[in-house]
Design a protein around this motif. Sequence first.
Motif, PDB file in Angstrom:
ATOM      1  N   LYS A 102       0.834  -1.204   0.000  1.00  0.00           N
ATOM      2  CA  LYS A 102       0.000   0.000   0.000  1.00  0.00           C
ATOM      3  C   LYS A 102       0.872   1.258   0.000  1.00  0.00           C
ATOM      4  CE  LYS A 102      -4.047  -2.011   2.220  1.00  0.00           C
ATOM      5  NZ  LYS A 102      -4.884  -2.059   3.422  1.00  0.00           N
ATOM      6  N   LYS A 103       1.949   1.200   0.749  1.00  0.00           N
ATOM      7  CA  LYS A 103       2.867   2.335   0.819  1.00  0.00           C
ATOM      8  C   LYS A 103       3.481   2.610  -0.555  1.00  0.00           C
ATOM      9  CE  LYS A 103       6.737   3.651   3.812  1.00  0.00           C
ATOM     10  NZ  LYS A 103       7.623   3.175   4.866  1.00  0.00           N
ATOM     11  N   ALA A 104       3.880   1.560  -1.263  1.00  0.00           N
ATOM     12  CA  ALA A 104       4.466   1.724  -2.595  1.00  0.00           C
ATOM     13  C   ALA A 104       3.448   2.342  -3.555  1.00  0.00           C
ATOM     14  CB  ALA A 104       4.952   0.380  -3.122  1.00  0.00           C
ATOM     15  N   ILE A 105       2.208   1.913  -3.474  1.00  0.00           N
ATOM     16  CA  ILE A 105       1.156   2.464  -4.333  1.00  0.00           C
ATOM     17  C   ILE A 105       0.962   3.956  -4.041  1.00  0.00           C
ATOM     18  CG2 ILE A 105      -1.332   2.416  -4.786  1.00  0.00           C
ATOM     19  CD1 ILE A 105      -1.150  -0.668  -4.361  1.00  0.00           C
ATOM     20  N   ILE A 106       0.948   4.299  -2.760  1.00  0.00           N
ATOM     21  CA  ILE A 106       0.770   5.706  -2.369  1.00  0.00           C
ATOM     22  C   ILE A 106       1.944   6.547  -2.866  1.00  0.00           C
ATOM     23  CG2 ILE A 106       0.707   7.271  -0.376  1.00  0.00           C
ATOM     24  CD1 ILE A 106      -0.965   5.070   1.046  1.00  0.00           C
ATOM     25  N   PHE A 107       3.170   6.035  -2.726  1.00  0.00           N
ATOM     26  CA  PHE A 107       4.333   6.777  -3.218  1.00  0.00           C
ATOM     27  C   PHE A 107       4.258   6.974  -4.731  1.00  0.00           C
ATOM     28  CE2 PHE A 107       7.127   5.379   0.579  1.00  0.00           C
ATOM     29  CZ  PHE A 107       6.768   6.521   1.292  1.00  0.00           C
ATOM     30  N   ASP A 108       3.832   5.953  -5.466  1.00  0.00           N
ATOM     31  CA  ASP A 108       3.669   6.084  -6.918  1.00  0.00           C
ATOM     32  C   ASP A 108       2.654   7.173  -7.242  1.00  0.00           C
ATOM     33  OD1 ASP A 108       5.529   4.270  -7.806  1.00  0.00           O
ATOM     34  OD2 ASP A 108       4.096   2.631  -8.073  1.00  0.00           O
ATOM     35  N   MET A 109       1.549   7.171  -6.497  1.00  0.00           N
ATOM     36  CA  MET A 109       0.523   8.184  -6.725  1.00  0.00           C
ATOM     37  C   MET A 109       1.068   9.583  -6.428  1.00  0.00           C
ATOM     38  SD  MET A 109      -2.747   6.149  -5.107  1.00  0.00           S
ATOM     39  CE  MET A 109      -3.825   7.538  -5.094  1.00  0.00           C
ATOM     40  N   MET A 110       1.855   9.709  -5.361  1.00  0.00           N
ATOM     41  CA  MET A 110       2.434  11.006  -5.008  1.00  0.00           C
ATOM     42  C   MET A 110       3.377  11.490  -6.101  1.00  0.00           C
ATOM     43  SD  MET A 110       3.107  10.374  -0.918  1.00  0.00           S
ATOM     44  CE  MET A 110       4.307  11.647  -0.812  1.00  0.00           C
ATOM     45  N   ILE A 111       4.168  10.590  -6.649  1.00  0.00           N
ATOM     46  CA  ILE A 111       5.091  10.966  -7.726  1.00  0.00           C
ATOM     47  C   ILE A 111       4.306  11.394  -8.957  1.00  0.00           C
ATOM     48  CG2 ILE A 111       6.819  10.072  -9.335  1.00  0.00           C
ATOM     49  CD1 ILE A 111       7.914   8.398  -6.970  1.00  0.00           C
ATOM     50  N   ARG A 123      10.543  10.451 -12.298  1.00  0.00           N
ATOM     51  CA  ARG A 123      11.028   9.092 -12.523  1.00  0.00           C
ATOM     52  C   ARG A 123      12.016   9.081 -13.673  1.00  0.00           C
ATOM     53  NH1 ARG A 123       5.477   7.879 -11.818  1.00  0.00           N
ATOM     54  NH2 ARG A 123       5.125   6.736  -9.900  1.00  0.00           N
ATOM     55  N   LYS A 124      13.032   8.241 -13.549  1.00  0.00           N
ATOM     56  CA  LYS A 124      13.973   8.074 -14.650  1.00  0.00           C
ATOM     57  C   LYS A 124      13.339   7.092 -15.627  1.00  0.00           C
ATOM     58  CE  LYS A 124      18.114   9.062 -12.076  1.00  0.00           C
ATOM     59  NZ  LYS A 124      19.455   8.632 -11.703  1.00  0.00           N
ATOM     60  N   LYS A 125      13.217   7.525 -16.845  1.00  0.00           N
ATOM     61  CA  LYS A 125      12.560   6.692 -17.832  1.00  0.00           C
ATOM     62  C   LYS A 125      13.558   5.876 -18.640  1.00  0.00           C
ATOM     63  CE  LYS A 125       8.410   9.407 -18.054  1.00  0.00           C
ATOM     64  NZ  LYS A 125       8.030   9.208 -16.708  1.00  0.00           N
ATOM     65  N   SER A 126      14.831   6.204 -18.538  1.00  0.00           N
ATOM     66  CA  SER A 126      15.834   5.453 -19.281  1.00  0.00           C
ATOM     67  C   SER A 126      17.038   5.201 -18.384  1.00  0.00           C
ATOM     68  CB  SER A 126      16.262   6.239 -20.522  1.00  0.00           C
ATOM     69  OG  SER A 126      16.861   7.456 -20.115  1.00  0.00           O
ATOM     70  N   LEU A 127      17.895   4.328 -18.860  1.00  0.00           N
ATOM     71  CA  LEU A 127      19.101   4.013 -18.118  1.00  0.00           C
ATOM     72  C   LEU A 127      20.062   5.201 -18.154  1.00  0.00           C
ATOM     73  CD1 LEU A 127      19.820   0.385 -19.401  1.00  0.00           C
ATOM     74  CD2 LEU A 127      18.926   1.036 -17.176  1.00  0.00           C
ATOM     75  N   PRO A 128      20.811   5.415 -17.101  1.00  0.00           N
ATOM     76  CA  PRO A 128      21.819   6.469 -17.138  1.00  0.00           C
ATOM     77  C   PRO A 128      22.848   6.177 -18.224  1.00  0.00           C
ATOM     78  CG  PRO A 128      21.557   5.578 -14.908  1.00  0.00           C
ATOM     79  CD  PRO A 128      20.748   4.745 -15.832  1.00  0.00           C
ATOM     80  N   GLN A 129      23.376   7.229 -18.818  1.00  0.00           N
ATOM     81  CA  GLN A 129      24.324   7.082 -19.929  1.00  0.00           C
ATOM     82  C   GLN A 129      25.534   6.237 -19.523  1.00  0.00           C
ATOM     83  OE1 GLN A 129      23.564   8.121 -23.037  1.00  0.00           O
ATOM     84  NE2 GLN A 129      25.352   6.949 -23.658  1.00  0.00           N
ATOM     85  N   GLN A 130      26.002   6.401 -18.319  1.00  0.00           N
ATOM     86  CA  GLN A 130      27.165   5.655 -17.860  1.00  0.00           C
ATOM     87  C   GLN A 130      26.884   4.151 -17.904  1.00  0.00           C
ATOM     88  OE1 GLN A 130      28.228   6.620 -13.838  1.00  0.00           O
ATOM     89  NE2 GLN A 130      30.367   6.064 -14.136  1.00  0.00           N
ATOM     90  N   LEU A 131      25.676   3.719 -17.497  1.00  0.00           N
ATOM     91  CA  LEU A 131      25.320   2.299 -17.511  1.00  0.00           C
ATOM     92  C   LEU A 131      25.196   1.796 -18.945  1.00  0.00           C
ATOM     93  CD1 LEU A 131      24.580  -0.134 -15.750  1.00  0.00           C
ATOM     94  CD2 LEU A 131      22.218   0.629 -15.779  1.00  0.00           C
TER      95      LEU A 131
END
Length: 141
Positions: A102-111, A123-131
């Motif tokens: 439930k906490k994870a769902i709430i955090f997603d909603m807050m984001i 949210r990061k939608k892609s991998l960092p360039q270094q990776l």
Amino acid sequence: MKDKPYVKRTQKDYTLSFKLKVVEEVESGLLNITQAANKYGIQAKSTVRDWLRKHGGLDWEHKSRLPLEKSPEQKLLELEAKVRLLEKQKASLEKKLEFTDKKAIIFDMMIDIAEDELKIPIRKKSLPQQLIDSKLNKKKG
């Protein structure tokens, strides 16, 4: 300091799992009989001795350190106590998991709300360039 009033207890006041815990601590050498009685507020050392004779794995009657064979009833009672303990632990973990979900769902909603209101991607939608570069280097090598 006032002394605690004397409260007469019976064997029914102690659960089997409690008795087995005390017996295990005495037989493993963590506590002697007197220390166990004091630690757990058991009024008589003879009570602990009775538990050792009844539920213990050592021959306390003859002061032998040879383990006694447990009766099928003792084994069954121990297993039932363990099952009850595991069921309680499972229920507790399931509650914690449900809370965490439930906490994870709430955090997603807050984001989501913050991204909409602030108009910035959180949210990061892609991998960092270094990776990405390190993965490409592994494929080449």
